[in-house]
Design a protein around this motif. Structure first.
Motif, PDB file in Angstrom:
ATOM      1  N   GLY A 190       0.794  -1.214   0.000  1.00  0.00           N
ATOM      2  CA  GLY A 190       0.000   0.000   0.000  1.00  0.00           C
ATOM      3  C   GLY A 190       0.833   1.274   0.000  1.00  0.00           C
ATOM      4  O   GLY A 190       0.424   2.303   0.555  1.00  0.00           O
ATOM      5  N   HIS A 191       2.018   1.238  -0.628  1.00  0.00           N
ATOM      6  CA  HIS A 191       2.857   2.435  -0.652  1.00  0.00           C
ATOM      7  C   HIS A 191       2.419   3.372  -1.768  1.00  0.00           C
ATOM      8  O   HIS A 191       1.846   2.947  -2.770  1.00  0.00           O
ATOM      9  N   GLY A 192       2.749   4.648  -1.603  1.00  0.00           N
ATOM     10  CA  GLY A 192       2.432   5.639  -2.621  1.00  0.00           C
ATOM     11  C   GLY A 192       3.349   5.499  -3.825  1.00  0.00           C
ATOM     12  O   GLY A 192       4.405   4.843  -3.734  1.00  0.00           O
ATOM     13  N   TRP A 193       2.964   6.125  -4.932  1.00  0.00           N
ATOM     14  CA  TRP A 193       3.763   6.012  -6.156  1.00  0.00           C
ATOM     15  C   TRP A 193       5.148   6.593  -5.976  1.00  0.00           C
ATOM     16  O   TRP A 193       6.091   6.198  -6.663  1.00  0.00           O
ATOM     17  N   ARG A 194       5.304   7.551  -5.043  1.00  0.00           N
ATOM     18  CA  ARG A 194       6.621   8.160  -4.844  1.00  0.00           C
ATOM     19  C   ARG A 194       7.644   7.153  -4.324  1.00  0.00           C
ATOM     20  O   ARG A 194       8.839   7.310  -4.496  1.00  0.00           O
ATOM     21  N   VAL A 195       7.173   6.127  -3.639  1.00  0.00           N
ATOM     22  CA  VAL A 195       8.069   5.058  -3.190  1.00  0.00           C
ATOM     23  C   VAL A 195       8.171   3.987  -4.267  1.00  0.00           C
ATOM     24  O   VAL A 195       9.251   3.474  -4.562  1.00  0.00           O
ATOM     25  N   VAL A 196       7.007   3.663  -4.871  1.00  0.00           N
ATOM     26  CA  VAL A 196       6.935   2.511  -5.769  1.00  0.00           C
ATOM     27  C   VAL A 196       7.735   2.744  -7.054  1.00  0.00           C
ATOM     28  O   VAL A 196       8.559   1.923  -7.437  1.00  0.00           O
ATOM     29  N   VAL A 197       7.498   3.899  -7.710  1.00  0.00           N
ATOM     30  CA  VAL A 197       8.101   4.129  -9.023  1.00  0.00           C
ATOM     31  C   VAL A 197       9.637   4.072  -8.984  1.00  0.00           C
ATOM     32  O   VAL A 197      10.249   3.340  -9.768  1.00  0.00           O
ATOM     33  N   PRO A 198      10.281   4.810  -8.068  1.00  0.00           N
ATOM     34  CA  PRO A 198      11.756   4.724  -8.062  1.00  0.00           C
ATOM     35  C   PRO A 198      12.260   3.302  -7.828  1.00  0.00           C
ATOM     36  O   PRO A 198      13.173   2.841  -8.529  1.00  0.00           O
ATOM     37  N   LEU A 199      11.659   2.580  -6.873  1.00  0.00           N
ATOM     38  CA  LEU A 199      12.154   1.232  -6.566  1.00  0.00           C
ATOM     39  C   LEU A 199      11.964   0.290  -7.747  1.00  0.00           C
ATOM     40  O   LEU A 199      12.849  -0.492  -8.082  1.00  0.00           O
ATOM     41  N   VAL A 200      10.796   0.380  -8.402  1.00  0.00           N
ATOM     42  CA  VAL A 200      10.515  -0.542  -9.503  1.00  0.00           C
ATOM     43  C   VAL A 200      11.407  -0.239 -10.706  1.00  0.00           C
ATOM     44  O   VAL A 200      11.778  -1.136 -11.454  1.00  0.00           O
ATOM     45  N   THR A 201      11.782   1.021 -10.897  1.00  0.00           N
ATOM     46  CA  THR A 201      12.625   1.324 -12.063  1.00  0.00           C
ATOM     47  C   THR A 201      14.112   1.138 -11.757  1.00  0.00           C
ATOM     48  O   THR A 201      14.862   0.657 -12.603  1.00  0.00           O
ATOM     49  N   ILE A 202      14.554   1.506 -10.547  1.00  0.00           N
ATOM     50  CA  ILE A 202      15.999   1.447 -10.260  1.00  0.00           C
ATOM     51  C   ILE A 202      16.468   0.004 -10.070  1.00  0.00           C
ATOM     52  O   ILE A 202      17.561  -0.362 -10.513  1.00  0.00           O
ATOM     53  N   THR A 203      15.627  -0.848  -9.431  1.00  0.00           N
ATOM     54  CA  THR A 203      16.071  -2.216  -9.130  1.00  0.00           C
ATOM     55  C   THR A 203      16.548  -2.975 -10.372  1.00  0.00           C
ATOM     56  O   THR A 203      17.660  -3.510 -10.354  1.00  0.00           O
ATOM     57  N   PRO A 204      15.756  -3.056 -11.469  1.00  0.00           N
ATOM     58  CA  PRO A 204      16.259  -3.815 -12.620  1.00  0.00           C
ATOM     59  C   PRO A 204      17.532  -3.231 -13.226  1.00  0.00           C
ATOM     60  O   PRO A 204      18.414  -3.987 -13.657  1.00  0.00           O
ATOM     61  N   VAL A 205      17.659  -1.911 -13.203  1.00  0.00           N
ATOM     62  CA  VAL A 205      18.880  -1.292 -13.743  1.00  0.00           C
ATOM     63  C   VAL A 205      20.077  -1.699 -12.896  1.00  0.00           C
ATOM     64  O   VAL A 205      21.130  -2.113 -13.408  1.00  0.00           O
ATOM     65  N   ALA A 206      19.901  -1.643 -11.566  1.00  0.00           N
ATOM     66  CA  ALA A 206      20.990  -2.026 -10.671  1.00  0.00           C
ATOM     67  C   ALA A 206      21.336  -3.499 -10.866  1.00  0.00           C
ATOM     68  O   ALA A 206      22.514  -3.874 -10.916  1.00  0.00           O
ATOM     69  N   LEU A 207      20.322  -4.352 -11.010  1.00  0.00           N
ATOM     70  CA  LEU A 207      20.567  -5.783 -11.220  1.00  0.00           C
ATOM     71  C   LEU A 207      21.355  -5.998 -12.508  1.00  0.00           C
ATOM     72  O   LEU A 207      22.305  -6.792 -12.543  1.00  0.00           O
ATOM     73  N   PHE A 208      20.974  -5.269 -13.561  1.00  0.00           N
ATOM     74  CA  PHE A 208      21.648  -5.440 -14.843  1.00  0.00           C
ATOM     75  C   PHE A 208      23.132  -5.081 -14.713  1.00  0.00           C
ATOM     76  O   PHE A 208      23.999  -5.844 -15.134  1.00  0.00           O
ATOM     77  N   PHE A 209      23.402  -3.949 -14.093  1.00  0.00           N
ATOM     78  CA  PHE A 209      24.804  -3.535 -14.010  1.00  0.00           C
ATOM     79  C   PHE A 209      25.591  -4.437 -13.077  1.00  0.00           C
ATOM     80  O   PHE A 209      26.746  -4.750 -13.347  1.00  0.00           O
ATOM     81  N   PHE A 210      24.967  -4.888 -11.985  1.00  0.00           N
ATOM     82  CA  PHE A 210      25.720  -5.738 -11.046  1.00  0.00           C
ATOM     83  C   PHE A 210      25.973  -7.120 -11.640  1.00  0.00           C
ATOM     84  O   PHE A 210      27.104  -7.588 -11.694  1.00  0.00           O
TER      85      PHE A 210
END
Lengths: 163, 504
Positions: free
Chosen positions: A117-137
């Motif tokens: 039940g988090h707001g979009w301000r929490v959800v959007v950054p986490l959902v977009t940054i996580t795959p990018v971080a996974l790709f680079f790592f």
């Protein structure tokens, strides 16, 4: 509480029986010249496990507990835990089909937005940054390729840029 | 002295820029992992292990040990600021740490916890340095019979000292050992327990898969159940004046801190005991030897210092049998052992001969990790206060992603990811029914050693089972093991009325 406990004990008994059955594929006794057979260790340990699980069941049946003891699961917990389990299994099933970079963000989206039940301000950054971080790592640094499924062609330009 | 020369060489390794950076990173990550309720050292090490491919093997182990260390320091932070132990090892810290925070002395409690952890960690590392070589030398005399007896002894400590239901402990040990036999037979090379010829099982079940499942996914499911409401964070700020006052106050507590250190170190060596009982025992001793025992539980600084020295000392203590004998003293060190084997470094006495650079590098890194941990711990307190406000759902979501990807990375098979999910769900249900999980993980890690040593002995002795008892060293291990095994039975005979004790 007691019924669930018994079910778990029966489940473990079944599991040990299943192991014993599989272990008999190799000799479980003494093999002349080469010592105990390959099936001996798993077979006899499963037998001990079967005995101990049977002991738990017998003990539960012989000493009934308070009827008003706390239930093993309350309905609210079951719903929460079961929904996370189902989503987890769906995510794993989706990974080879649509790729980790679609399945994992979808899971995050569900978990954070609908379950948490988090707001979009929490959800959007986490959902977009996580795959990018996974790709680079994993892919760029460790050269470990995560499953991509049908999204594989989309990664060709990225491979060309980083490998 | 020989040990000092070796240790000096070790510092040459651990003080290299890469390893120093790794210690700082590991300790910082460990502090956060320890501070987060629901994540302890064992969860942290299980989740982070697959990510350590990024550095060379020796550095990877130093990183994991630093995380282990940091988590022991960090556990106190949430005990004090939230009143929820960050890990089970920090339960005793809540008894006096929480009241101190409620009285507005959270800063002092945090200083006490950090300094006590440093004292416990340092005293125990010195003990570790002194005991490591003699114990490794003794272990050099071990044959397969002794190895088998020692593994058996490790398992019986769970039965005799673990405090869990004996039958459930036996089931978990056997399950772990049977899971360890999945794959190819160690001696004949034939496939066994491959469950309908599933190709994924031919390479066996990795300890990592079980650990990530049980300690990653299982922990997330457990957290969903236990943390429905967000806890209240007590604000804490730290000034240099407070730090000075705290250090002066700590100066009066040498007695309980030294008791805690020695007790923690030796209790920590036992596989079934470890940091949680050690810290509870240290708390009990500090209270009973105190001149004012009635102040305990109401915010006595000694009640923070005693368990914190003990749990840090115990974490060092549990590394000693892992490194010298190849028998881990705690679930976290079982994972470290599994990690070392994965990296091609087999723990045990031969490691001291073949890889002295690595061994002494690791030991010396424990000294640097302690210094780093106390400094970073005190410096980052404002950050912890902020991080503890992070909702559990965000933390759990991140842990789930790391479990899935981390489980896939080492072998790159979806088979392992399915197993992780299965172990996670099964582990959660078993834990709910009070089945202990630590013996399961330990059994999977030690299973191959136990089976090979047993079969080697049997071949050498022509099937004479008495060989285990006839050799003096293995005979004494077996005798102690038998004693541990009979311990619950003796208790049972003395107090037959305890049979109806309900399992929560």
């Amino acid at each position: 509480m007691l019924r669930s406990e018994n079910l778990i004990a029966v489940g473990l008994m079944g599991l040990s029986g299943y192991f014993m059955l599989h272990a008999t594929a190799l000799p479980i006794g003494w093999v002349e010249g080469s010592g105990p057979g390959g099936g001996a260790f798993p077979f006899w340990l499963s037998a001990i496990m079967l005995a101990a699980a049977t002991g738990i069941l017998v003990r539960n049946l012989r000493s009934p507990r308070d009827a008003d003891a706390a239930p093993f699961f309350d309905p609210e917990t079951v719903r929460a835990v079961a929904s996370v389990c189902v989503v987890l299994l769906i995510t794993i099933a989706l990974m080879p089909v649509v790729g980790a970079y679609v399945a994992l963000p979808l899971m995050l989206l569900w978990y954070l937005r609908i379950f948490g039940g988090h707001g979009w301000r929490v959800v959007v950054p986490l959902v977009t940054i996580t795959p990018v971080a996974l790709f680079f790592f994993f892919e760029v640094t460790l050269r470990i390729l995560l499953p991509k499924g049908i999204t594989e062609p989309l990664f060709f330009p990225l491979y060309a840029a980083f490998f | 002295m020989d040990v000092l020369a070796l240790l000096a060489d070790g510092f040459a390794t651990s003080l290299s820029p890469l390893n120093l950076l790794i210690v700082v990173l590991g300790v910082t990550a460990g502090l956060f992992i320890g501070a987060m309720p629901g994540l302890g050292s064992v969860n942290g090490v299980a989740i982070v292990l697959p990510l350590t491919f990024i550095v060379p093997p020796a550095s990877a182990i130093i990183l994991l040990a630093a995380i282990y260390y940091g988590a022991m320091y960090g556990g106190a932070v949430s005990s004090i600021l939230l009143g929820i132990p960050g890990a089970s090892t920090a339960v005793a810290t809540t008894f006096d740490g929480r009241p101190m925070a409620q009285q507005g002395r959270a800063g002092l409690a945090l200083i006490a916890a950090a300094v006590a952890s440093f004292v416990g960690g340092t005293i125990s590392v010195v003990l570790f340095t002194l005991f490591a070589s003699p114990l490794a030398d003794l272990a050099l005399a071990f044959g397969p019979a002794e190895e088998f007896a020692l593994v058996l002894l490790a398992f019986t400590t769970f039965v005799g000292l673990g405090g869990d239901d004996v039958l459930k402990t036996v089931v978990m040990i056997c399950l772990g050992l049977v899971l360890a036999t999945v794959g190819l037979d160690l001696i004949s090379g034939q496939p066994r327990l491959v469950f309908g010829d599933l190709p994924g099982f031919y390479s066996g079940i990795s300890f990592l898969v079980l650990a990530i499942g049980v300690y990653g996914i299982g922990e997330v499911l457990h957290t969903i159940e236990t943390s429905k409401t967000a806890p209240m964070v007590t604000p804490a700020k730290l000034t240099f004046r407070e730090l000075g006052a705290g250090l002066r106050e700590m100066n009066r507590l040498w007695k309980s801190m030294s008791i805690g250190s020695f007790l923690g170190f030796f209790v920590g060596m036992l596989p079934a005991a470890g940091a949680t009982p050690a810290s509870l025992m240290a708390y009990g001793i500090a209270r009973s030897t105190s001149k004012r025992p009635e102040t305990f539980g109401k915010g006595n600084i000694e009640g923070v210092a005693a368990p914190e020295t003990a749990n840090n000392a115990a974490s060092t203590g549990s590394l000693l049998p892992m490194l010298t004998l190849g028998i881990p003293g705690s679930p976290t060190t079982a994972l470290l052992l599994g990690g070392m084997v994965m990296w091609g470094l087999t723990p045990g006495p031969m490691l001291f001969i073949e890889q002295p650079d690595f061994v002494w590098g690791l030991i010396s890194s424990l000294y640097t990790a302690n210094v780093a941990a106390v400094v970073i711990n005190l410096a980052l307190i404002p950050l912890f206060v902020w991080a503890l406000r992070m909702p559990f759902t965000v933390l759990c979501a991140m842990v789930l992603v790391l479990c899935i990807v981390g489980g896939f990375a080492p072998s790159q098979k979806m088979h392992d990811v399915w197993l992780i999910a299965g172990f996670g769900i099964a582990g959660y249900i078993l834990r709910k029914a009070d089945y202990p999980l630590a013996p399961l993980v330990l059994a999977l890690v030690l299973g191959p050693l136990m089976e090979t040593s047993f079969r080697q002995t049997m071949i050498a002795e022509q099937g004479n089972l008495l060989a285990f008892v006839q050799r003096p060293l293995s005979g004494s291990f077996i005798a102690v093991a038998a004693l541990f095994f009979l311990l619950p039975l003796l208790k049972h005979l003395r107090r037959p009325a305890r049979r109806l004790e309900p399992a929560e």
